[in-house]
Design a protein around this motif. Structure first.
Motif, short mmCIF file in Angstrom:
data_model
loop_
_atom_site.label_atom_id
_atom_site.label_comp_id
_atom_site.label_asym_id
_atom_site.label_seq_id
_atom_site.Cartn_x
_atom_site.Cartn_y
_atom_site.Cartn_z
N GLY A 175 37.39 -71.51 -25.37
CA GLY A 175 36.20 -71.96 -24.63
C GLY A 175 36.30 -73.43 -24.30
O GLY A 175 35.82 -74.30 -25.04
N PHE A 217 35.67 -74.93 -20.93
CA PHE A 217 34.69 -75.42 -19.94
C PHE A 217 35.29 -76.63 -19.21
O PHE A 217 36.42 -76.56 -18.74
CB PHE A 217 33.36 -75.72 -20.65
N SER A 273 35.17 -80.82 -25.52
CA SER A 273 35.68 -80.58 -26.88
C SER A 273 37.20 -80.67 -26.95
O SER A 273 37.76 -81.16 -27.94
CB SER A 273 35.21 -79.22 -27.40
N ASP A 305 40.56 -70.33 -21.63
CA ASP A 305 39.31 -70.16 -20.89
C ASP A 305 39.58 -69.18 -19.74
O ASP A 305 40.72 -68.89 -19.41
CB ASP A 305 38.79 -71.49 -20.33
N ALA A 327 40.21 -64.76 -23.53
CA ALA A 327 40.84 -65.41 -24.69
C ALA A 327 41.38 -64.39 -25.69
O ALA A 327 42.39 -64.65 -26.35
CB ALA A 327 39.82 -66.32 -25.37
N ASP A 338 34.33 -71.63 -29.18
CA ASP A 338 33.09 -71.99 -28.45
C ASP A 338 33.03 -71.22 -27.13
O ASP A 338 32.72 -71.79 -26.10
CB ASP A 338 33.05 -73.51 -28.21
C1 LIG Z 1 30.03 -73.20 -24.11
S1 LIG Z 1 31.35 -73.27 -22.97
C2 LIG Z 1 32.56 -74.24 -23.83
C3 LIG Z 1 32.21 -75.69 -23.89
C4 LIG Z 1 33.33 -76.59 -24.33
N1 LIG Z 1 33.77 -76.27 -25.65
C5 LIG Z 1 32.90 -78.03 -24.24
O1 LIG Z 1 32.64 -78.66 -25.26
O2 LIG Z 1 32.79 -78.53 -23.11
C6 LIG Z 1 32.02 -71.64 -23.05
C7 LIG Z 1 33.30 -71.44 -22.28
O3 LIG Z 1 33.83 -70.19 -22.69
C8 LIG Z 1 34.46 -69.60 -21.58
N2 LIG Z 1 34.56 -68.15 -21.81
C9 LIG Z 1 33.56 -67.24 -21.81
N3 LIG Z 1 34.04 -66.02 -22.07
C10 LIG Z 1 35.38 -66.16 -22.24
C11 LIG Z 1 36.43 -65.27 -22.55
N4 LIG Z 1 36.22 -63.95 -22.73
N5 LIG Z 1 37.68 -65.76 -22.65
C12 LIG Z 1 37.92 -67.09 -22.48
N6 LIG Z 1 36.97 -67.97 -22.21
C13 LIG Z 1 35.70 -67.52 -22.08
C14 LIG Z 1 33.60 -69.98 -20.39
O4 LIG Z 1 34.34 -69.90 -19.18
C15 LIG Z 1 33.16 -71.40 -20.78
O5 LIG Z 1 33.99 -72.35 -20.18
#
Ligand SMILES: C[S@@+](CC[C@H](N)C(=O)[O-])C[C@H]1O[C@@H](n2cnc3c(N)ncnc32)[C@H](O)[C@@H]1O
Length: 219
Positions: free
Chosen positions: A70, A72, A76, A94, A123, A142
């Motif tokens: 995760g 984004f 992080s 991601d 992921a 995340d």
């Molecule tokens: C809450 S955000 C992460 C924020 C990041 N850690 C930060 O601090 O900026 C969640 C992220 O998870 C990704 N995501 C959601 N489902 C996913 C999956 N099945 N596999 C990979 N990434 C995924 C989204 O695209 C998004 O970018």
């Protein structure tokens, strides 16, 4: 003995953040640009105190190989990468090309891009494609909350002994204790928290930082 954690008013939270290391221009610009480009995604980034905690933990644990689930726009991952030694690596997972294209620019600007490999796609598939052997010293989780339990089961065998998992949003904004809230993302967090309690491969603590940050160490 103190039997509770202090509730944070907005004023107390601002005070807490101000007592930590200041957010530098790179992270401040990333927060500003993310809010401008993706206003609908408000609240996705980890907070400044979580970021500093993540950098410190990475550095203090001596982690060399890290995986993030995760990414984004990269807040992080920048914090993790900044805690790595010169030969450290971060595998960032991601699904979004659009969001992570912002992350790539900031990794370059922060001069950590050479440590980071971005893998786009679900992921769980990316994790399962890795050898099932101890590859990582630290994992940061995340992404989609419904996936946390599955991520956990793929991560633990791939952690070195003493390896660390950090998982964000493990209080689900307080909804974990509201039994009437049966939405999948809330239940996903409850299931994750319960799985760790029952897992004797690790020792864990749920820290009330941000929306709950679980810290687990592989025994
Ligand atoms: C809450 S955000 C992460 C924020 C990041 N850690 C930060 O601090 O900026 C969640 C992220 O998870 C990704 N995501 C959601 N489902 C996913 C999956 N099945 N596999 C990979 N990434 C995924 C989204 O695209 C998004 O970018």
């Amino acid at each position: 003995m103190t039997r509770t954690t202090e509730s944070l008013t907005p004023e107390l939270y601002d005070y807490l953040v101000a007592q930590g290391a200041p957010v530098d221009d790179v992270l401040a610009d990333l927060v500003e640009e993310t809010a401008r480009l993706f206003p609908e995604s408000k609240g996705m980034q980890i907070g400044p105190e979580q970021g500093t905690f993540t950098t410190l933990l990475t550095r203090m644990s001596g982690a060399r190989d890290v995986v993030e689930i995760g990414t984004f726009t990269g807040y992080s991952s920048l914090c993790l990468a900044r805690g790595l030694p010169d030969d450290g690596t971060l595998l960032a997972l991601d699904v979004s090309e659009e969001w992570t294209s912002v992350a790539r620019r900031y990794w370059e600007r922060a001069k950590v891009a050479d440590k980071i490999t971005l893998r786009l796609g679900p992921a769980l598939e990316s994790l399962r494609a890795l050898p099932e052997e101890p590859l990582f010293d630290l994992a940061f989780v995340d992404a989609d909350k419904e996936g946390y339990v599955d991520y956990w089961e793929e991560l633990v065998p791939r952690l070195r002994p003493g390896g660390i998992v950090l998982a964000d949003n493990t209080l689900s904004h307080g909804r974990v204790v509201d039994a009437s809230d049966t939405r999948a993302h809330v239940q996903g967090i409850r299931d994750f928290n319960a799985r760790l309690v029952a897992d004797d491969r690790v020792t864990q603590v749920l820290l009330p930082i941000g929306d709950g940050l679980t810290l687990a160490r592989k025994n």
